[in-house]
Design a protein around this motif. Structure first.
Motif, PDB file in Angstrom:
ATOM      1  N   GLY A 167      75.654   3.143  63.593  1.00 32.89           N
ATOM      2  CA  GLY A 167      76.226   4.063  64.455  1.00 32.89           C
ATOM      3  C   GLY A 167      75.017   4.983  65.008  1.00 32.89           C
ATOM      4  O   GLY A 167      75.733   6.075  65.862  1.00 32.89           O
ATOM      5  N   VAL A 168      74.018   4.779  64.786  1.00 28.55           N
ATOM      6  CA  VAL A 168      72.781   5.584  65.504  1.00 28.55           C
ATOM      7  C   VAL A 168      72.116   5.078  66.434  1.00 28.55           C
ATOM      8  O   VAL A 168      71.633   3.911  66.182  1.00 28.55           O
ATOM      9  CB  VAL A 168      71.923   6.216  64.537  1.00 28.55           C
ATOM     10  N   SER A 169      71.846   5.362  67.705  1.00 25.45           N
ATOM     11  CA  SER A 169      71.269   4.714  68.713  1.00 25.45           C
ATOM     12  C   SER A 169      69.988   5.589  69.341  1.00 25.45           C
ATOM     13  O   SER A 169      69.960   6.828  69.059  1.00 25.45           O
ATOM     14  CB  SER A 169      72.228   4.523  70.122  1.00 25.45           C
ATOM     15  N   THR A 170      68.990   4.977  70.142  1.00 21.45           N
ATOM     16  CA  THR A 170      68.018   5.852  70.530  1.00 21.45           C
ATOM     17  C   THR A 170      67.960   5.461  71.969  1.00 21.45           C
ATOM     18  O   THR A 170      68.335   4.440  72.464  1.00 21.45           O
ATOM     19  CB  THR A 170      66.637   5.481  69.872  1.00 21.45           C
ATOM     20  N   LEU A 171      67.182   6.406  72.735  1.00 21.57           N
ATOM     21  CA  LEU A 171      66.760   6.237  74.160  1.00 21.57           C
ATOM     22  C   LEU A 171      65.186   6.747  74.323  1.00 21.57           C
ATOM     23  O   LEU A 171      64.977   7.750  73.801  1.00 21.57           O
ATOM     24  CB  LEU A 171      67.690   7.044  75.029  1.00 21.57           C
ATOM     25  N   THR A 172      64.660   5.880  74.919  1.00 18.20           N
ATOM     26  CA  THR A 172      63.130   6.425  75.371  1.00 18.20           C
ATOM     27  C   THR A 172      63.080   6.383  76.938  1.00 18.20           C
ATOM     28  O   THR A 172      63.597   5.875  77.442  1.00 18.20           O
ATOM     29  CB  THR A 172      62.285   5.099  74.861  1.00 18.20           C
ATOM     30  N   LEU A 173      62.687   7.751  76.974  1.00 20.48           N
ATOM     31  CA  LEU A 173      62.562   8.296  78.438  1.00 20.48           C
ATOM     32  C   LEU A 173      61.008   7.929  78.827  1.00 20.48           C
ATOM     33  O   LEU A 173      60.278   8.672  78.098  1.00 20.48           O
ATOM     34  CB  LEU A 173      63.046   9.632  78.590  1.00 20.48           C
ATOM     35  N   TYR A 174      60.892   7.308  80.174  1.00 18.10           N
ATOM     36  CA  TYR A 174      59.726   7.043  80.592  1.00 18.10           C
ATOM     37  C   TYR A 174      59.468   7.924  82.083  1.00 18.10           C
ATOM     38  O   TYR A 174      59.967   7.492  82.848  1.00 18.10           O
ATOM     39  CB  TYR A 174      59.081   5.765  80.689  1.00 18.10           C
ATOM     40  N   PRO A 175      58.665   9.295  81.968  1.00 13.68           N
ATOM     41  CA  PRO A 175      58.443   9.995  83.320  1.00 13.68           C
ATOM     42  C   PRO A 175      57.613   8.970  83.702  1.00 13.68           C
ATOM     43  O   PRO A 175      56.534   9.053  83.359  1.00 13.68           O
ATOM     44  CB  PRO A 175      58.254  11.264  82.814  1.00 13.68           C
ATOM     45  N   MET A 176      57.672   8.568  85.147  1.00 14.45           N
ATOM     46  CA  MET A 176      56.720   7.501  85.681  1.00 14.45           C
ATOM     47  C   MET A 176      55.939   8.347  86.647  1.00 14.45           C
ATOM     48  O   MET A 176      55.854   8.106  87.840  1.00 14.45           O
ATOM     49  CB  MET A 176      57.482   6.166  86.124  1.00 14.45           C
ATOM     50  N   GLY A 177      55.340   9.363  86.170  1.00 17.66           N
ATOM     51  CA  GLY A 177      54.513  10.347  86.913  1.00 17.66           C
ATOM     52  C   GLY A 177      54.670  11.663  86.124  1.00 17.66           C
ATOM     53  O   GLY A 177      55.237  11.787  85.180  1.00 17.66           O
TER      54      GLY A 177
END
Length: 225
Positions: A167-177
């Motif tokens: 029930g636990v998910s993750t998200l990786t955010l990549y600011p491309m700049g």
């Protein structure tokens, strides 16, 4: 606008430019905030933002884990981190410890703090901020920074594979700049070439409310071309 009424979000790096934009977006969406930060930056955030609780913690310290475990967060958004560049041959152990401590160890401790509650309720989401250099696996002049941010992404992806059935998910955010912050403007970067932190905040708020069958594990956000 995403609706997050009844959702408790732990936000690290409170007081930073990105965290402030995220906090305002979450408040507008109805979320309750647990702010985690340090010193004057945290004090400014506490003055400006309504929060359920505020914690002045050094997330590189293992003792921070026990304090966070007493809280019940549905979502962790980890923005704490640091940047510095050094030529490869001039980098030393202090550079390594500083960058991996600020970018990876802080995330590890924050996750260790929130995970017991998320696993108990069989629901939760962990979001972290990597970097465009890590997405490309290159970072001229910033090898240690890039490596530490790549570690963030690898850690979150592995967590998602391990925990999604629980029930636990993750998200990786990549600011491309570069992100449009006062520090980056003072460094001489033009606002037209940078990513609006409000846009990143809106993106994260939307990601939190996406249904599980449409969950994102990685997300790249680019500046206006």
């Amino acid at each position: 606008m995403a609706k997050l009424s009844g959702t408790t979000v732990m936000l690290t790096g409170a007081g930073g430019a990105l965290a402030t934009a995220i906090a305002q977006e979450l408040i507008d969406a109805g979320a309750e905030l647990l702010l985690v930060g340090r010193g004057e930056s945290l004090a400014r955030a506490e003055d400006r933002l309504p929060a359920k609780k505020v914690f002045d913690l050094d997330l590189t310290d293992p003792a921070s884990v026990d304090k966070l475990r007493k809280q019940k967060a549905d979502v962790l958004i980890h923005t704490a981190g640091a940047f510095s560049a050094q030529e490869a041959q001039k980098a030393d152990d202090a550079d390594y410890q500083r960058l991996f401590g600020a970018n990876m160890l802080t995330l590890f401790h924050a996750v260790q703090g929130v995970l017991p509650h998320m696993l108990k309720q069989k629901e939760g989401m962990i979001l972290g901020v990597s970097a465009g250099q890590a997405a490309h696996m290159s970072g001229p002049g910033a090898a240690l920074y890039t490596a530490s941010k790549a570690a963030v992404a690898a850690y979150l992806l592995s967590l998602n594979a391990e925990l999604k059935s629980k029930g636990v998910s993750t998200l990786t955010l990549y600011p491309m700049g570069a992100i449009d912050t006062p520090a980056n403007r003072e460094a001489g970067l033009s606002w037209e070439t940078m990513i609006d932190p409000r846009a990143l905040a809106q993106t994260l708020a939307h990601a939190i409310t996406r249904p599980e069958r449409a969950h994102l594990t990685e997300l790249k956000v680019y500046p206006e071309q």
